[in-house]
Design an enzyme around this catalytic site. Structure first.
Site, short mmCIF file in Angstrom:
data_model
loop_
_atom_site.label_atom_id
_atom_site.label_comp_id
_atom_site.label_asym_id
_atom_site.label_seq_id
_atom_site.Cartn_x
_atom_site.Cartn_y
_atom_site.Cartn_z
N CYS A 124 48.09 39.00 36.88
CA CYS A 124 49.12 38.80 35.70
C CYS A 124 49.31 40.17 34.79
O CYS A 124 48.69 40.97 34.97
CB CYS A 124 48.45 37.89 34.82
N GLY A 158 52.87 40.52 39.03
CA GLY A 158 53.04 39.34 39.24
C GLY A 158 54.14 39.00 39.60
O GLY A 158 55.01 39.20 38.68
N ASN A 208 45.66 37.33 31.15
CA ASN A 208 45.42 38.18 32.15
C ASN A 208 44.07 38.52 32.42
O ASN A 208 43.31 38.71 31.51
CB ASN A 208 46.04 39.56 32.04
N GLY A 209 43.84 38.17 33.53
CA GLY A 209 42.26 38.15 33.91
C GLY A 209 41.65 36.77 34.57
O GLY A 209 42.46 36.00 34.94
N TYR A 222 45.04 51.83 41.86
CA TYR A 222 46.23 50.90 42.63
C TYR A 222 47.42 49.92 41.84
O TYR A 222 48.65 50.03 41.98
CB TYR A 222 45.46 49.99 43.58
#
Ligand code: SF4
Length: 468
Positions: free
Chosen positions: A12, A38, A112-113, A252
């Site tokens: 996310c 996402g 997010n997470g 990344y």
């Protein structure tokens, strides 16, 4: 590397604005620049000070938010979300922000997470009468907030946050407040900026640049920011906070033009390439990076070794999401459609192929084969991170342990499987040193590399990840 064929996906990105008449439009642009985090669903909730309004759907930001839709999103504060569906599954109901209504007002959540005690909390809440609308772990927070006995929303939120374990960067929007919270380990990036008198929050700083917002600082682990008409206040809801930012964000996930904790992602990756040159010096004719996320490391490797950097691999930018296929056989096909080797660059050459990570190994094997079919005489694979041996519990879809090629294979065994002439991974110390220029690995989560996670992992979470 290409997330959708590699099997390594961020879940996310979040973006929020407080105090700007074009809050929804700004959120649209912010989400657009976070799209790499996402691509499966997106939403915006906007507040006009009296009511919250949501628009969300499954698809890309540009697909969901057409000009007509944007016309309807009017308000001075907004939160938005882009989602990659893994934990909790896909489906419209799991697309965020989630919007809840109660007698005391409305609440929108963007997360997010990934929580590691979500199932435990859900079970507890359900036995107390809660009914969940989604299978997303995010909804747990809304229930905890509304069940808290405190009268002030700030105290309700602090109390609820103190029960969560895992990774979370939360944006919480009510009719007249924007709250921003980061987990006690600061696992996911989250930054604050201003745009005139308005405040902006985003998963990555690249989202500030696109709207011309000025970076202020990163949110601290265990911090709750409250933004309302009186300005901005900061409180700690967790005092035993120790920073463990996800190393994968640097390796990344994040965009190269983002800065995390003041460190530019491209520069960190380039330094990883330079460290690789020290740890893995190879005699070769050209260095090439696997587009897009490995190019910075490849440039660093080339710069440090003096071997020329060449564009030995080309990414086909026009392959759409329709080609994202989950099965192994189609994933292999996907590599061919998305990458091509440049024969004129690699033919008759000893090639160093720099990549950021190896997940299942399938993609690496295909790319090595592509380079050899295009005439490369040797392909030496150098990876700018250590072997991924363990799953991630904090919101990165790294596949199950069984699917991770490094979980039970030695470097030599992996080399043979991918068909490379040599294979080297960057050491954990070398990788962290390349990011922060200090000794040791403090301040980072390296769980998927080392198996040492910054939080306890609940048994049902372990079971889920080892069996999925
Ligand atoms: S386990 Fe790996 S991917 Fe997950 S947060 Fe830690 S470093 Fe990042």
């Amino acid at each position: 590397m290409l997330a959708e064929i590699k099997g390594l996906n961020e879940e996310c990105g979040v973006f929020g604005v407080w105090g700007h008449p074009d809050s929804a439009q700004l959120t649209y642009y912010g989400l657009h620049s976070l799209q790499h985090r996402g691509q499966e669903g997106t939403g915006i909730v906007v507040s006009n000070g009296e009511k919250l309004r949501v628009v969300k759907g499954e698809g890309l930001v540009s697909e969901i938010f057409t000009a007509n839709v944007m016309e309807e999103l009017k308000g001075t504060s907004a939160v938005g979300h882009v989602r990659y569906a893994t934990a909790g599954g896909g489906g419209y109901e799991n697309v965020q922000p989630l919007l809840f209504h109660s007698q005391t007002g409305s609440l929108a959540l963007a997360h997010n997470g990934n929580l590691v005690n979500a199932n435990y909390l859900k079970h507890q809440l359900e036995t107390q009468g809660s009914i969940f609308q989604t299978s997303s772990d995010t909804e747990v927070l809304a229930h905890l907030i509304r069940r808290s006995g405190f009268s002030q929303i700030k105290d309700q939120v602090k109390n609820a946050l103190s029960m969560l374990k895992g990774a979370y960067a939360y944006l919480i929007l009510t009719e007249n407040e924007l709250m921003v919270a980061l987990d006690p380990h600061g696992l996911r990036p989250l930054s604050l900026a201003c745009l005139g008198d308005a405040y902006v929050v985003a998963s990555e700083t690249c989202a500030f640049d696109v709207i011309g917002a000025e970076y202020i600082r990163d949110i601290r682990p265990g911090e709750l920011l409250i933004i309302n008409k009186d300005g901005i206040t900061s409180e700690q809801f967790a005092f035993n906070s120790t920073k463990s930012i996800c190393a994968m964000e640097y390796i990344y996930f994040s965009r190269p033009d983002s800065n995390i904790q003041g460190i530019n992602v491209h520069t960190a990756r380039k330094n990883m390439g330079k460290r690789l040159a020290v740890e893995a010096p190879i005699e070769a004719d050209v260095v090439t990076g696997v587009p897009d996320s490995s190019i910075s490391a490849a440039i660093g490797y080339a710069e440090a070794t003096g071997i020329p950097y060449e564009m030995g691999l080309i990414k086909n930018k026009y392959v759409g999401r329709t080609f994202i296929q989950p099965t192994q056989s189609l994933r292999e096909q996907g590599v061919k459609m998305k990458l091509s080797a440049v024969r004129g660059v690699v033919e008759g050459k000893r090639v160093v192929m720099v990549d950021d990570s190896i997940v299942r190994g399938t993609t690496s094997r295909r790319i090595v084969r592509l380079l050899k079919e295009a005439g490369a005489t040797e392909v030496h694979v150098v990876i700018s991170s250590p072997p991924i041996k363990n799953p991630c519990f904090y919101g990165i879809d790294t596949s199950s342990k069984e699917e991770l090629i490094a979980s039970d294979k030695s470097v030599e065994e992996i080399r043979q499987l991918i068909g490379a002439d040599s294979l080297t991974f960057l050491s954990a110390e070398g990788m962290v040193g390349a990011i922060v220029k200090t000794e040791g690995t403090n301040g980072f989560c390296l769980g998927c590399f080392t198996g040492n996670y910054p939080t306890e992992i609940y048994p049902d979470t372990l079971q889920y990840y080892y069996q999925k």
